[in-house]
Design an enzyme around this catalytic site. Structure first.
Site, PDB file in Angstrom:
ATOM      1  N   ASP A  68      21.300   7.011   7.057  1.00 45.27           N
ATOM      2  CA  ASP A  68      22.010   5.913   7.098  1.00 45.27           C
ATOM      3  C   ASP A  68      22.001   4.555   5.802  1.00 45.27           C
ATOM      4  O   ASP A  68      23.116   4.246   6.224  1.00 45.27           O
ATOM      5  CB  ASP A  68      21.716   5.238   8.716  1.00 45.27           C
ATOM      6  CG  ASP A  68      21.941   6.510   9.889  1.00 45.27           C
ATOM      7  OD1 ASP A  68      22.542   7.947   8.838  1.00 45.27           O
ATOM      8  OD2 ASP A  68      21.989   6.440  11.438  1.00 45.27           O
ATOM      9  N   GLY A  69      20.763   4.933   5.382  1.00 45.98           N
ATOM     10  CA  GLY A  69      20.361   4.018   4.268  1.00 45.98           C
ATOM     11  C   GLY A  69      21.748   3.666   3.065  1.00 45.98           C
ATOM     12  O   GLY A  69      22.382   3.227   3.033  1.00 45.98           O
ATOM     13  N   ASP A 141      24.130  -5.354   9.798  1.00 43.12           N
ATOM     14  CA  ASP A 141      23.234  -6.367  10.371  1.00 43.12           C
ATOM     15  C   ASP A 141      23.396  -6.986   9.655  1.00 43.12           C
ATOM     16  O   ASP A 141      22.860  -7.376   8.229  1.00 43.12           O
ATOM     17  CB  ASP A 141      22.791  -6.335  10.821  1.00 43.12           C
ATOM     18  CG  ASP A 141      21.629  -5.135  10.801  1.00 43.12           C
ATOM     19  OD1 ASP A 141      21.159  -5.635   9.752  1.00 43.12           O
ATOM     20  OD2 ASP A 141      21.052  -4.515  11.299  1.00 43.12           O
ATOM     21  N   ARG A 151       5.581 -19.708  10.350  1.00 43.54           N
ATOM     22  CA  ARG A 151       5.731 -18.453  11.247  1.00 43.54           C
ATOM     23  C   ARG A 151       7.303 -18.173  12.258  1.00 43.54           C
ATOM     24  O   ARG A 151       7.687 -17.382  12.624  1.00 43.54           O
ATOM     25  CB  ARG A 151       4.316 -18.796  12.213  1.00 43.54           C
ATOM     26  CG  ARG A 151       4.588 -17.526  12.824  1.00 43.54           C
ATOM     27  CD  ARG A 151       3.010 -17.567  13.764  1.00 43.54           C
ATOM     28  NE  ARG A 151       2.900 -16.507  14.628  1.00 43.54           N
ATOM     29  CZ  ARG A 151       1.518 -16.636  15.198  1.00 43.54           C
ATOM     30  NH1 ARG A 151       0.325 -17.506  14.315  1.00 43.54           N
ATOM     31  NH2 ARG A 151       1.403 -15.286  15.559  1.00 43.54           N
ATOM     32  N   ARG A 168      13.756 -20.870  18.656  1.00 41.83           N
ATOM     33  CA  ARG A 168      13.038 -21.052  17.610  1.00 41.83           C
ATOM     34  C   ARG A 168      11.940 -19.630  17.308  1.00 41.83           C
ATOM     35  O   ARG A 168      12.129 -19.071  19.058  1.00 41.83           O
ATOM     36  CB  ARG A 168      11.890 -21.866  18.307  1.00 41.83           C
ATOM     37  CG  ARG A 168      12.309 -23.394  18.151  1.00 41.83           C
ATOM     38  CD  ARG A 168      11.537 -23.987  19.233  1.00 41.83           C
ATOM     39  NE  ARG A 168      10.057 -23.873  18.137  1.00 41.83           N
ATOM     40  CZ  ARG A 168       9.933 -24.934  17.113  1.00 41.83           C
ATOM     41  NH1 ARG A 168      10.407 -25.248  16.192  1.00 41.83           N
ATOM     42  NH2 ARG A 168       8.268 -24.374  17.010  1.00 41.83           N
ATOM     43  N   THR A 181      22.220   0.407  17.196  1.00 47.78           N
ATOM     44  CA  THR A 181      21.188   1.287  17.364  1.00 47.78           C
ATOM     45  C   THR A 181      19.976   1.009  16.299  1.00 47.78           C
ATOM     46  O   THR A 181      19.563   2.080  16.521  1.00 47.78           O
ATOM     47  CB  THR A 181      21.988   2.619  16.861  1.00 47.78           C
ATOM     48  OG1 THR A 181      22.634   2.604  16.308  1.00 47.78           O
ATOM     49  CG2 THR A 181      22.357   2.644  18.365  1.00 47.78           C
ATOM     50  N   ALA A 182      20.039   0.130  15.133  1.00 47.51           N
ATOM     51  CA  ALA A 182      18.923  -0.072  14.555  1.00 47.51           C
ATOM     52  C   ALA A 182      18.262  -1.117  14.646  1.00 47.51           C
ATOM     53  O   ALA A 182      17.529  -1.389  15.774  1.00 47.51           O
ATOM     54  CB  ALA A 182      20.232  -0.268  12.844  1.00 47.51           C
ATOM     55  N   SER A 184      18.556  -4.923  15.665  1.00 44.01           N
ATOM     56  CA  SER A 184      18.875  -5.278  17.149  1.00 44.01           C
ATOM     57  C   SER A 184      18.130  -4.313  18.198  1.00 44.01           C
ATOM     58  O   SER A 184      17.366  -4.995  19.204  1.00 44.01           O
ATOM     59  CB  SER A 184      20.147  -4.910  17.051  1.00 44.01           C
ATOM     60  OG  SER A 184      20.648  -6.035  18.282  1.00 44.01           O
ATOM     61  N   LEU A 185      17.587  -2.591  17.696  1.00 47.62           N
ATOM     62  CA  LEU A 185      17.592  -2.029  18.779  1.00 47.62           C
ATOM     63  C   LEU A 185      16.447  -2.774  18.964  1.00 47.62           C
ATOM     64  O   LEU A 185      15.366  -3.164  20.069  1.00 47.62           O
ATOM     65  CB  LEU A 185      18.069  -0.503  19.365  1.00 47.62           C
ATOM     66  CG  LEU A 185      17.518   0.140  20.171  1.00 47.62           C
ATOM     67  CD1 LEU A 185      18.244  -0.306  21.613  1.00 47.62           C
ATOM     68  CD2 LEU A 185      17.764   1.894  19.678  1.00 47.62           C
TER      69      LEU A 185
END
Lengths: 284, 284, 284, 284
Positions: A68-69, A141, A151, A168, A181-182, A184-185
């Protein structure tokens, strides 16, 4: 099809012989192949034409050997010309690759007689600055996140100018259905059927529980993100996890659906949930 | 108590006048106060003694003016001498601060007549290398995470030598019960009552759904983490979100409960869940 | 061992022949076996003694043929006499079963020469009423939940009398470490190493995001739950998902660690995380 | 507007006087009001017409005094005639109510001069049986869940005939965008902007981690759910949490977008995220 691009990840040596196999086979039947200089430095094949511009702008389609990459890279490179892309998978099952190594011959056959459908996938476009006309295009994305030395960052986030949240968090993912499915999952987001016209907004490790959920935005809306601060914070935008851009504090980033679509060549129908089940229940 | 340390975050100007108020008041009743050079550069008070070593090694207690972050710093600096620490809160309600600005007078009174209890909190110790004798101490958490230029790292994680998981994730949080309400909570972890003898292991954005949960490890066990890779990955360990250390690929980090405890001065009893409810339902 | 109990789930016919195999084999070497009338109605074996009381109160150990659910039943039935239990797994890999079908012979051998260790697992006890002396014992979990005809209930929840939360939810799971990989996991809870002295409190579909996380309570504390309401709500307590009890509104339920432990016979060592990884990555 | 319906929750006595206030006021300016017999048994107002059929089928609009639950009931009752509904909020801030008690006068004014917009919201329709022509309409959600006496059910779930998952869970929520902030949110689902054409599928306490995420289905697709089993399981479908229907095992339920929309009267614009932030950060 008379002109076919060949694209692969030069780090993955096991795809070289397949690349050469395809080039040779197409050469024999008088189909032109194109690739990049970097790739042919590995393939060392005299039957392929080295022409980056032709590859990403004029080919009839691009065959991608990889996961996929590698497809994400190919799609982004040819996106302005919306060249159809087909992925032959090397490695783990993917969401974007369509066939496996062993299907190379039948894949070429079907390509050559135009026996496929085109699936058009939403892409997002990121603008770093209202006055600029440089855009970044993403198939998966756009991620806004803290730089390495801080941080948490505060991200005022708007949809069409209306405030959604002052997050925040470690970051914020704006994902297409394809990208759901990447990353975000991994960050807790839902799975989205590819044909929905939505943008998924998923905060990464938000400080508060009350905004610790994804939000599904109508894909026709524009999202704006401002990393607010005193100026010493550092913040990064990444595109499909492959391009990283330092972003300025207190400047408005806009992310919206691009008029440009990714064009994926499909042989099968309605297999999204089959891949999903297989993929999620066999993950390591 | 005859020797009291004064510690504050020099970025927060609103605490200076309170620092001076305490110093002056204690001076009048012949109690010695100690602070750092950096802090007194702000306070400019002639009645306080500037002596970092005495402050963090010999004081009877340290009064911290600030939020949880300032207390984390103070606790780590004095941890080897386990000096009791009391936090006076400036800002949002915290889990580690015990009293509010308005309680300064009664706080001094109770301190001076030893009217308090000491709560001893677990700390974690991080060793970067088996042969090394440098340790890092954390009151909240040790976080292993990807460096700024990579998206995901693989962390083989063991407890007492037994494999737990080969996490593919943005990072891994190892948290004390105290730290369970900090970064671990943001990453999806549970809340842990402070007096439990456990270590909370929470992956950050793990690639797989099947290991996307926190694991509660017995606090007497040792956790080992190896960031595995080909060598070009970058990886960082952070201590309480305040100290950042580049870590080597394929080297074993060990994290375990320290014999050293943080000593927190407490006036109230059993208020953990009251703070928790207040804090979580008023977060922004 | 001279007296061994045989327990199985009478719904699972594939375990009958194994039950008879064990009974016959033990009979040949003069070891007594005991089972229930219900079970022997299926086995129809004259060499086993039908004696429920002896089975659950006096045997040297109980061999359970079945999955985790069957073991939960056996453990509860013999819990007051803390008889050692060993589970032979029929079906999917489980957390409580120790060996597989194929290991029956070696299992009998090791049992008969006492070649095993005993792992003592925390059980919870539920009291419906302060004045009552009826207790329910659970190895996995006690669940308080809404009755079938209401959608949400309010559960005021205390630890040692201190308010934790006024949960508005479908229910509340109070789990042992053993139960952390069962229903609590499904509801979003963390995984707990079995030897921790903690109780895991996990709300089921809580109405608010701010209390939508598990809380790890010190196992020496007592949890109290009151389903509050006007009186027309219905509410149910369940014990290991197997016993269901209607509970009264506005009455205090108490849940705490039982002095009684489950005694599990173990042949292997430290295999918790191996089972966990296998189980979670092969779930359907 | 000449004919206005009045609807309220007869359990909430504090709304009676407001109901009468509106009826009296409209009577004075020759606007007809309609309500149900049950409601007027409480209001005891002679100026309102008791006519259920007119109320839910022919009014120009319905004024609902109450919270989101009361609006759900009103919308379902008048859904086939798509009568515009406006909610006046009594109690906590809601997602469906548009104005507050204090705004009654201005609300009447704006209604009478048609100074509003109509927002059309997606509704779901549930069919229990392919041959049946009884449908249930929901504005928030259709929930399939285990009956009171079983702990887990298996739900084979399809989209347009393609298998999504064989969920083993307490239940499955099929939610509209409107319902995404209700039960689906409690079960872990994402928040969906109201104008998206999607159905949110959220499992309730699924047994496996790998399918423990919501799925966003294109709103033009049909979802089918079959509770599979041996026949002794019990299972319930609920409509907006208000109507409960026992469902048969091994029978296909179909859920899809209804051609019917809920018609909500809106005075304000684009306030979804304002309500969301307020609501989520003030939840108890």
């Amino acid at each position: 099809m008379k002109n076919i691009g060949i694209f692969l990840n030069t780090m993955k040596e096991n795809s070289y012989s397949y690349g050469n196999y395809i080039i040779d086979k197409l050469f024999d039947i008088d189909v032109n192949t194109f690739t990049t200089e970097e790739i042919n430095a590995k393939l060392k094949n005299e039957k392929v034409r080295v022409d980056d511009q032709y590859l990403f702008e004029k080919c009839d389609c691009i065959i991608v050997l990889g996961g996929d990459g590698t497809i994400l890279t190919a799609v982004r490179k040819c996106s302005y010309h919306q060249i159809p892309v087909i992925g032959i998978n090397f490695g783990k099952i993917g969401f974007l690759t369509e066939v496996e190594e062993k299907d190379i011959d039948s894949t070429l056959e079907r390509l050559l007689c135009n026996d496929f459908t085109l699936e058009k996938r939403m892409m997002l476009e990121l603008k770093l600055d209202e006055s600029s006309d440089v855009n970044y295009l993403a198939l998966n994305d756009i991620v806004v996140s803290r730089g390495p030395d801080s941080r948490i960052i505060t991200m005022d986030t708007y949809v069409n100018g209306q405030l959604i949240e002052e997050y925040r968090a470690d970051g914020l993912i704006l994902s297409t259905p394809t990208g759901s499915t990447a990353y975000s999952l991994a960050a807790g987001g839902p799975i989205v059927e590819p044909d929905n016209n939505v943008i998924v907004l998923t905060p990464i490790c938000p400080h508060s529980l009350h905004n610790n959920r994804s939000i599904i935005i109508n894909g026709s809306n524009q999202v704006e993100v401002i990393v607010v601060g005193k100026g010493d914070e550092t913040s990064v935008a990444s595109v499909d996890g492959q391009i990283f851009i330092n972003i300025e504090i207190n400047k408005k980033l806009t992310i919206k659906k691009s008029p440009i679509k990714a064009h994926l060549i499909k042989f099968k129908k309605n297999e999204f949930f089959d891949i999903l089940r297989h993929k999620l229940s066999h993950q390591k």
